[in-house]
Design a protein around this motif. Structure first.
Motif, PDB file in Angstrom:
ATOM      1  N   ALA A 186      37.839  38.969  31.732  1.00 23.36           N
ATOM      2  CA  ALA A 186      38.568  39.192  32.991  1.00 23.36           C
ATOM      3  C   ALA A 186      39.734  40.160  32.751  1.00 23.36           C
ATOM      4  N   GLN A 187      40.411  40.032  31.602  1.00 18.88           N
ATOM      5  CA  GLN A 187      41.506  40.963  31.287  1.00 18.88           C
ATOM      6  C   GLN A 187      40.964  42.391  31.150  1.00 18.88           C
ATOM      7  N   LEU A 188      39.811  42.508  30.507  1.00 17.09           N
ATOM      8  CA  LEU A 188      39.217  43.843  30.334  1.00 17.09           C
ATOM      9  C   LEU A 188      38.804  44.439  31.683  1.00 17.09           C
ATOM     10  N   ALA A 189      38.360  43.588  32.597  1.00 17.92           N
ATOM     11  CA  ALA A 189      37.960  44.080  33.923  1.00 17.92           C
ATOM     12  C   ALA A 189      39.168  44.691  34.648  1.00 17.92           C
ATOM     13  N   ILE A 190      40.317  44.066  34.502  1.00 15.66           N
ATOM     14  CA  ILE A 190      41.550  44.605  35.109  1.00 15.66           C
ATOM     15  C   ILE A 190      41.882  45.951  34.456  1.00 15.66           C
ATOM     16  N   GLU A 191      41.784  45.964  33.122  1.00 11.35           N
ATOM     17  CA  GLU A 191      42.065  47.218  32.409  1.00 11.35           C
ATOM     18  C   GLU A 191      41.093  48.326  32.861  1.00 11.35           C
ATOM     19  N   ALA A 192      39.888  47.920  33.225  1.00  8.42           N
ATOM     20  CA  ALA A 192      38.871  48.891  33.661  1.00  8.42           C
ATOM     21  C   ALA A 192      39.138  49.412  35.069  1.00  8.42           C
ATOM     22  N   GLY A 193      40.080  48.787  35.769  1.00  4.99           N
ATOM     23  CA  GLY A 193      40.417  49.275  37.110  1.00  4.99           C
ATOM     24  C   GLY A 193      40.041  48.322  38.230  1.00  4.99           C
ATOM     25  N   LEU A 194      39.588  47.122  37.886  1.00  5.98           N
ATOM     26  CA  LEU A 194      39.257  46.154  38.934  1.00  5.98           C
ATOM     27  C   LEU A 194      40.564  45.657  39.571  1.00  5.98           C
ATOM     28  N   PRO A 195      40.654  45.645  40.898  1.00  4.09           N
ATOM     29  CA  PRO A 195      41.888  45.141  41.515  1.00  4.09           C
ATOM     30  C   PRO A 195      42.097  43.665  41.188  1.00  4.09           C
ATOM     31  N   ARG A 196      43.350  43.258  41.091  1.00  2.00           N
ATOM     32  CA  ARG A 196      43.669  41.838  40.869  1.00  2.00           C
ATOM     33  C   ARG A 196      43.007  40.982  41.942  1.00  2.00           C
ATOM     34  N   GLY A 197      42.618  39.797  41.566  1.00  8.34           N
ATOM     35  CA  GLY A 197      42.063  38.864  42.550  1.00  8.34           C
ATOM     36  C   GLY A 197      40.547  38.973  42.709  1.00  8.34           C
ATOM     37  N   ILE A 198      39.968  40.093  42.274  1.00  9.33           N
ATOM     38  CA  ILE A 198      38.517  40.238  42.442  1.00  9.33           C
ATOM     39  C   ILE A 198      37.763  39.420  41.385  1.00  9.33           C
ATOM     40  N   LEU A 199      38.396  39.207  40.247  1.00 13.17           N
ATOM     41  CA  LEU A 199      37.788  38.321  39.251  1.00 13.17           C
ATOM     42  C   LEU A 199      38.836  37.325  38.758  1.00 13.17           C
ATOM     43  N   ASN A 200      38.664  36.074  39.145  1.00 16.57           N
ATOM     44  CA  ASN A 200      39.568  35.015  38.694  1.00 16.57           C
ATOM     45  C   ASN A 200      38.787  34.030  37.831  1.00 16.57           C
TER      46      ASN A 200
END
Ligand code: NAD
Length: 498
Positions: A186-200
């Motif tokens: 999930a942390q990597l997804a944020i680093e990849a540009g996923l907006p917060r809240g889309i993967l919790n």
């Protein structure tokens, strides 16, 4: 002591709970971290964050969403070694095997990067006079995934990748036994540009699962785990009006025909039976040689291979098989082996009582091999989920096929033969979802799809592949007439093609 938090709205948090569960190192039996268990308020916070972020994400054009997956794949590859070591430390499987766990999930993220193509709808020009008809696939909104301990990277990635690429927000409830890798993903997804809240990510057991199954704002639930819980998740989520797919346990049979290459078949059985200590839903747990001579040959080929297996911690790169997940699992496996002896099977290799110097408290179980197993014995009926291979001798091909078909599970199966006609007949007739022909663990690639039959899966549509795009989206069909509308007045006849 390291604390593993939830991952809500883009940050790791211990939320509202004061409840924790120990996370063990299965190789040493030591507690290495503790994971926080979610309260309803934590789950509500995750859902609120998902609900706030999802409309904007769904409105982002699919190609831009796909680009996040290109980045995500690159970041997982960048951190592959670190992720594999973290996974091994909590699960116990070898680092090489952990890389396979991550890679088979990563491939579904690669598939998800192609989702824009799959999300295109259908269009009919002139379905009636001046009428066009088109359908679109729209995200369900918030999806949830509940995953087992045995593939802490692959199965979360199977679910979250197509769900998110299709425009959903996603709440992952990973296994509380090895929860670190899902949080890292999930942390990597944020680093990849996923907006917060889309993967919790929220942690916990039954109570948080119940919270998910009953939550008004969650539209679809995907579950992978044991059959009793899969049945429960299927029924409960459906009773709460959700779309649900629930994948369960397995008892996978491998048929060995007299014309098979016995050396290759024995190698296949060793990897498929004892790899990951038998803790794979696609592990082969029942070998079915056809004919007495085939049975004698396969047992003779298996025994020396088993004797050579290297059992040890993931940190020892020479290890081929690690420990099982918990002491309870180790005890259960030992009890089932005991029941096999008591019920009359022949124990050819006894894996119990194995201790490794320096790892005396680890959950190591040696490989066991049973011959002369019958369908009435508990070792045949139960999913052992450990390194125990049962040989059931079949008289004929038809007997072997019938045994496989009568088994309540239907996840995977394989046949080893040199005869194309037998293989073709087997693939056509067997009532099992995934079939291997001279391939012992037939896990389909990411652009096909994964799913068992019978007690191995409840609900419709498989994991990954085009099925997953269908599962995580709803069809909306529009019938449009321009520009005259219904200017001729109301029509009372049910609409038909004029
Ligand atoms: P499990 O059923 O114990 O747990 C799966 C998930 O359900 C976990 O997230 C867990 O926290 C949750 N859970 C546990 N007890 C629950 C309860 N009473 N109510 C609601 N939720 C609950 O499975 P496991 O031991 O983690 O994994 C092993 C099992 O998963 C095996 O049976 C294996 O065959 C199966 N599996 C199936 C597939 C497949 O694709 N068919 C793949 C991998 C594993």
């Amino acid at each position: 002591m390291r604390t593993i938090g939830h991952f809500i709205d883009g940050v790791e948090t211990t939320g509202n709970s004061a409840e924790f569960q120990d996370v063990f190192n299965p190789a040493t039996g030591e507690v290495q971290a503790r994971v926080v268990l979610a309260t309803q308020a934590d789950l509500d916070a995750a859902v609120a964050s998902a609900a706030a972020a999802q409309p904007q994400w769904a409105a982002t054009n699919p190609q831009r969403r796909a680009r996040v997956f290109f980045n995500f794949v690159a970041l997982i590859n960048r951190d592959m070694q670190e992720l594999a070591e973290l996974l091994s430390a909590e699960h116990g499987k070898t680092v090489d095997d952990a890389r396979g766990d991550i890679l088979r999930g990563l491939e579904v993220s690669e598939f998800a990067a192609g989702a824009p193509h799959l999300l295109k709808g259908e269009f009919t020009d002139g379905a009636g006079p001046g009428i066009d008809m088109y359908s679109m696939r729209q995200p369900v909104g918030i999806g949830a995934g509940i995953t087992p301990f045995n593939f802490p990277a692959m199965i979360p990635l199977w679910m979250l990748s197509p769900a998110i690429a299709a425009g959903n927000a996603f709440i992952l409830k990973p296994s509380e036994r090895d929860p670190s890798v899902p949080v890292r993903l999930a942390q990597l997804a944020i680093e990849a540009g996923l907006p917060r809240g889309i993967l919790n990510v929220v942690h916990g057991g039954k109570s948080v699962v119940d919270g998910i199954l009953q939550h008004d704002q969650i539209g679809a639930v995907s579950f992978v785990g044991s059959t009793p819980i899969a049945r429960y998740v299927y029924a409960t989520a459906a009773a709460h009006g959700k779309r649900v797919q629930a994948f369960g346990g397995a008892k996978n049979h491998m048929i060995i025909m007299p014309d098979a290459d016995m050396e290759k078949a024995a190698d296949a059985l060793i990897g498929a039976g004892y790899g990951a200590a038998g803790e794979r839903c696609m592990a082969v747990s029942v070998a079915v040689p056809v004919g007495e001579e085939t049975a004698d040959k396969i047992i003779a080929a298996l025994k020396p291979r088993i004797d050579k297996l290297k059992i040890g911690p993931a940190t020892d790169l020479a290890s081929e098989m690690g420990p099982v997940i918990t002491q309870a699992s180790k005890d259960r496996i030992a009890a089932l082996v005991e029941s096999g002896i008591a019920q009359g099977a022949t124990l050819v290799v006894d894996g119990r009582g194995l201790t490794l110097q320096g790892y005396e408290k680890g959950y190591f179980v040696g490989p066991s091999l049973f011959d002369n197993v019958t369908a009435e014995m508990d070792i045949y009926k139960e999913e052992i989920f450990g390194p125990v291979l049962s040989v059931v001798r079949a008289r004929t091909y038809e007997d072997a096929l019938k045994l496989t078909m009568d088994n309540p599970y239907g996840n995977g199966t394989a046949i080893f033969t040199r005869d194309g006609d037998t293989a073709r007949d087997f693939a056509a007739r067997v009532n099992v979802g995934m079939v291997g022909i001279n391939v012992p663990v037939p896990v389909p690639v990411a652009y096909h799809s994964f799913g068992g039959w019978k007690a191995s899966a409840f609900g419709d549509l498989n994991q990954y592949g085009t099925d997953s795009i269908k599962f995580w989206t709803r069809t909306k069909t529009v019938t449009a007439r321009w520009p005259s509308g219904i200017k001729d007045g109301a029509e009372f006849q049910f609409p038909t093609m004029k």
